[in-house]
Write a protein that holds these residues in place. Sequence first.
Motif, PDB file in Angstrom:
ATOM      1  N   VAL A  53      56.648 -29.009 -17.586  1.00  0.00           N
ATOM      2  CA  VAL A  53      56.279 -27.852 -18.403  1.00  0.00           C
ATOM      3  C   VAL A  53      55.642 -26.844 -17.461  1.00  0.00           C
ATOM      4  O   VAL A  53      54.563 -27.084 -16.906  1.00  0.00           O
ATOM      5  N   CYS A  67      58.842 -36.882 -11.943  1.00  0.00           N
ATOM      6  CA  CYS A  67      58.660 -36.426 -13.320  1.00  0.00           C
ATOM      7  C   CYS A  67      60.017 -36.230 -13.996  1.00  0.00           C
ATOM      8  O   CYS A  67      60.956 -35.706 -13.395  1.00  0.00           O
ATOM      9  N   VAL A 121      52.861 -30.867 -15.671  1.00  0.00           N
ATOM     10  CA  VAL A 121      52.426 -29.604 -16.280  1.00  0.00           C
ATOM     11  C   VAL A 121      51.775 -28.731 -15.215  1.00  0.00           C
ATOM     12  O   VAL A 121      50.904 -29.197 -14.472  1.00  0.00           O
ATOM     13  N   THR A 147      55.762 -36.484 -17.695  1.00  0.00           N
ATOM     14  CA  THR A 147      55.707 -35.027 -17.827  1.00  0.00           C
ATOM     15  C   THR A 147      54.735 -34.400 -16.844  1.00  0.00           C
ATOM     16  O   THR A 147      53.544 -34.725 -16.840  1.00  0.00           O
ATOM     17  N   SER A 172      53.597 -30.601 -23.844  1.00  0.00           N
ATOM     18  CA  SER A 172      53.393 -31.747 -22.957  1.00  0.00           C
ATOM     19  C   SER A 172      52.850 -32.956 -23.706  1.00  0.00           C
ATOM     20  O   SER A 172      53.234 -34.096 -23.422  1.00  0.00           O
ATOM     21  N   ASP A 229      51.259 -36.387 -17.120  1.00  0.00           N
ATOM     22  CA  ASP A 229      50.872 -37.183 -18.290  1.00  0.00           C
ATOM     23  C   ASP A 229      49.391 -37.009 -18.622  1.00  0.00           C
ATOM     24  O   ASP A 229      48.684 -37.956 -18.975  1.00  0.00           O
TER      25      ASP A 229
END
Length: 423
Positions: free
Chosen positions: A140, A136, A70, A68, A58, A86
């Motif tokens: 991840v 996004c 996560v 990104t 990430s 982020d």
Amino acid sequence: MDMKDVIELVNTNRGNGRKESLDRMQHLLDKIGNPEKALSFVHIAGTNGKGSTASFVSEILVQANIKTGVFTSPHLEKINERIRIDGAFITDEGFIKTTEQVAAVVDEVEQECGDRLYSFEILTAVALLHFYQQKCELVVLEAGIGGRLDATNTIPTPEVAIVTSIGMDHTRVLGETLEKIASEKAGIIKGNGDVVLPRFIPSIDQVFKEVAENKKAFIHSVSEENVKELSVTEDGSTFSYKQFTALKVGMVGRHQVNNALLAIEAALILKNKGYTITDENISQGIEATYWPGRMEKIQVNPTVFIDGAHNPEGVAVLRESIETLFPNERLTIIVGMMKDKDYMHMIEDILPFTKKVYTVSPDPYRGFPARVVAKQLQRKGIEADPFDSTKEVVEFLKGQKASNEIIIVFGSLYLIGDIKKQW
């Protein structure tokens, strides 16, 4: 709904313990509009190293200005840690709003399925919906337990899958052998996908090879033979790999270099698929990565590390780090594990490097009995004493004056989270 209501829904023991398919999870996603079908993923499974690898990946993506999401578990201090964009945790307001949307269909899904949803299934749906609504570009996604029947495995073929490690943990769910556990983790490999793997023992390599061939997926094996100029210290590591020279890893331990290698290979695959990722993004992302509670130095003079090693593979990695970093030292260790773990064998694995052991229960109901464990160690001739609480541990650590002392606190992530909260 407030955050207390959110936690009661997404972070409690919910469900009946049976899980034979992903139908229930898929039904929930169908009801909220299938956000997973509009997202692209890096999917990560493995016994240990998932969170660190997710953080490496990430951070590289953030360096490349790719929005990104996560999703990781468990959290250490606050549940918001599990859902990030982020690098920023989901806000309470955002968590409540998205959970309300998912909660609105939970009863309907359970009635139609004749089964209760797990809290982790609901939390996964909340995360996916949040990432979709926030647009996004890549997500991840860390699997919870296993892979094949994990709630995260309802996604389509990811841009790349990663399996970090295979060890003996959650054996009642995943199987009693490394090969059976590997088969469950290999369940995240999907048709025509790419999967990044370290080199395992031959029998585990064979498991992944057979699954990949069946799914017409392509395996990218990371070989440590390509690692050059490796230096590992208690403040991090430096190494060169392929076209990358003098890479810096701030996280401590040789195993974090291995996790970084997996992330680098995943980033190169993403680059080949058209994502704008430069070698500089990769180098800067690797250096900038931080993942708390994993051989994390929280104090100097004396030196104090905290580490969430709570299964045999994790403790073996911790032992390797101790041998590498402090080969001629005898350490003080503080350990706290859940009572369903083979904790005595794991403690014994670290004993050759210790001069004193302290025990503490990470949970009043599920944690091991600290006083009993200390007495068992005393009977073996080990100097050992119990703490009654993590508060006592923190007070002890902050009261230490010997500047040359090295103390390692390890065990359950619940213990590590409590230590960090009170630090």
